[in-house]
Write a protein that holds these residues in place. Structure first.
Motif, PDB file in Angstrom:
ATOM      1  N   GLN A   5       0.847  -1.194   0.000  1.00 25.97           N
ATOM      2  CA  GLN A   5       0.000   0.000   0.000  1.00 25.97           C
ATOM      3  C   GLN A   5       0.883   1.245   0.000  1.00 25.97           C
ATOM      4  OE1 GLN A   5      -3.176  -0.214   3.024  1.00 25.97           O
ATOM      5  NE2 GLN A   5      -2.418  -2.276   3.432  1.00 25.97           N
ATOM      6  N   PHE A   6       0.501   2.224  -0.802  1.00 27.63           N
ATOM      7  CA  PHE A   6       1.160   3.520  -0.785  1.00 27.63           C
ATOM      8  C   PHE A   6       0.276   4.457   0.012  1.00 27.63           C
ATOM      9  CE2 PHE A   6       1.652   7.829  -2.563  1.00 27.63           C
ATOM     10  CZ  PHE A   6       2.986   8.034  -2.251  1.00 27.63           C
ATOM     11  N   ILE A   7       0.830   5.062   1.048  1.00 28.73           N
ATOM     12  CA  ILE A   7       0.081   5.953   1.925  1.00 28.73           C
ATOM     13  C   ILE A   7       0.728   7.337   1.829  1.00 28.73           C
ATOM     14  CG2 ILE A   7      -0.677   6.378   4.292  1.00 28.73           C
ATOM     15  CD1 ILE A   7      -1.752   3.748   3.125  1.00 28.73           C
ATOM     16  N   SER A   8      -0.100   8.362   1.652  1.00 32.26           N
ATOM     17  CA  SER A   8       0.435   9.718   1.645  1.00 32.26           C
ATOM     18  C   SER A   8      -0.585  10.667   2.254  1.00 32.26           C
ATOM     19  CB  SER A   8       0.794  10.168   0.226  1.00 32.26           C
ATOM     20  OG  SER A   8      -0.378  10.335  -0.545  1.00 32.26           O
ATOM     21  N   GLY A   9      -0.100  11.791   2.687  1.00 29.68           N
ATOM     22  CA  GLY A   9      -0.991  12.786   3.261  1.00 29.68           C
ATOM     23  C   GLY A   9      -0.266  14.091   3.504  1.00 29.68           C
ATOM     24  N   LEU A  10      -1.049  15.106   3.779  1.00 29.54           N
ATOM     25  CA  LEU A  10      -0.527  16.437   4.009  1.00 29.54           C
ATOM     26  C   LEU A  10      -0.634  16.773   5.488  1.00 29.54           C
ATOM     27  CD1 LEU A  10       0.521  19.012   2.575  1.00 29.54           C
ATOM     28  CD2 LEU A  10      -1.847  19.805   2.595  1.00 29.54           C
ATOM     29  N   ILE A  11       0.451  17.264   6.047  1.00 29.64           N
ATOM     30  CA  ILE A  11       0.460  17.716   7.437  1.00 29.64           C
ATOM     31  C   ILE A  11       0.465  19.235   7.401  1.00 29.64           C
ATOM     32  CG2 ILE A  11       1.771  17.745   9.588  1.00 29.64           C
ATOM     33  CD1 ILE A  11       2.916  14.992   8.534  1.00 29.64           C
ATOM     34  N   ILE A  12      -0.558  19.830   7.996  1.00 34.54           N
ATOM     35  CA  ILE A  12      -0.687  21.281   8.008  1.00 34.54           C
ATOM     36  C   ILE A  12      -0.292  21.793   9.383  1.00 34.54           C
ATOM     37  CG2 ILE A  12      -2.267  23.226   7.729  1.00 34.54           C
ATOM     38  CD1 ILE A  12      -3.943  21.380   5.907  1.00 34.54           C
ATOM     39  N   VAL A  13       0.726  22.641   9.418  1.00 34.97           N
ATOM     40  CA  VAL A  13       1.204  23.224  10.665  1.00 34.97           C
ATOM     41  C   VAL A  13       0.539  24.593  10.824  1.00 34.97           C
ATOM     42  CG1 VAL A  13       3.240  23.997  11.936  1.00 34.97           C
ATOM     43  CG2 VAL A  13       3.394  22.004  10.431  1.00 34.97           C
ATOM     44  N   PRO A  14      -0.202  24.818  11.910  1.00 29.09           N
ATOM     45  CA  PRO A  14      -0.909  26.095  12.059  1.00 29.09           C
ATOM     46  C   PRO A  14       0.048  27.258  12.278  1.00 29.09           C
ATOM     47  CG  PRO A  14      -1.171  24.754  14.028  1.00 29.09           C
ATOM     48  CD  PRO A  14      -0.432  23.914  13.038  1.00 29.09           C
ATOM     49  N   ARG A  15      -0.435  28.459  11.967  1.00 30.83           N
ATOM     50  CA  ARG A  15       0.360  29.663  12.206  1.00 30.83           C
ATOM     51  C   ARG A  15       0.674  29.762  13.693  1.00 30.83           C
ATOM     52  NH1 ARG A  15       0.289  32.512   7.580  1.00 30.83           N
ATOM     53  NH2 ARG A  15      -1.519  32.317   6.242  1.00 30.83           N
ATOM     54  N   GLY A  16       1.876  30.237  14.012  1.00 25.62           N
ATOM     55  CA  GLY A  16       2.288  30.365  15.403  1.00 25.62           C
ATOM     56  C   GLY A  16       2.867  29.094  15.998  1.00 25.62           C
ATOM     57  N   PHE A  17       2.875  28.012  15.241  1.00 25.65           N
ATOM     58  CA  PHE A  17       3.435  26.741  15.689  1.00 25.65           C
ATOM     59  C   PHE A  17       4.831  26.654  15.097  1.00 25.65           C
ATOM     60  CE2 PHE A  17       3.945  22.194  16.123  1.00 25.65           C
ATOM     61  CZ  PHE A  17       3.128  21.848  17.184  1.00 25.65           C
TER      62      PHE A  17
END
Length: 182
Positions: A103-115
């Protein structure tokens, strides 16, 4: 390495140099890699690190495969993004249970502003019977802002479209017609 029954550098997957975990139904086993974004000395006398702007988005991907597993337990990847104050954002990327193909797994990690990212840890996790393989795991910072992340409902309809400019969310009625676009 968390737990016994883990082999590193085994011939498997895409590039033939992966991780093999021998599972048990009740014990989570994992292998992790931590990337220090900035050295500890940067954080020692810093109240708010105003001179550092990290990537706000990270693209995660990896390959995984399991054999002879029972249903239940967790099989997949966990990505922990640690802030300078040691708070964390944890993203979970599960693999499909009960299939015996890569299985190929991918995703986007969004870092919030101020982090302000201090470190990122990627874990290959297996809590099940049988054997799991993980290979070719990567985490890429997206600093140019040129990406689009699409999220879908179980029915395959677009649930959200996320870009550096913001996000658009969709809701549907029972006929599949868009009832909300916000």
């Amino acid at each position: 390495v968390n737990g016994s029954g883990v082999e590193l550098g085994v011939p498997c997957g895409v590039d033939g140099n992966g991780v093999k975990i021998y599972g048990t139904a009740t014990t989570e086993k994992s292998v992790s890699q931590t990337v220090k974004i900035l050295p500890e000395s940067f954080w020692e006398n810093t109240i708010v690190p105003v001179t550092y702007t990290p990537a706000n988005f990270y693209l995660f991907s990896g390959f995984a495969q399991s054999y002879d597993q029972a249903s239940g337990g967790f099989f997949g990847f966990r990505v922990k993004v640690k802030n300078f104050d040691d708070s964390e954002i944890i993203s979970v990327f599960p693999c499909v249970d009960g299939v015996e193909y890569t299985q190929f797994i991918s995703g986007l990690i969004i870092v919030p502003r101020g982090f302000f990212v201090k470190e990122i840890t990627v874990e290959c996790v297996y809590e099940n019977t049988g054997v799991a393989y993980f290979d070719n795991v990567s985490l890429v910072p997206l600093t140019d802002g040129k990406f689009v992340d699409y999220r879908y409902t179980e029915e395959g309809r677009t649930k959200a479209v996320i870009t550096p400019e913001g996000a658009t969310y969709y809701e549907y009625n029972e006929n599949g017609d868009v009832t909300l676009e916000a």
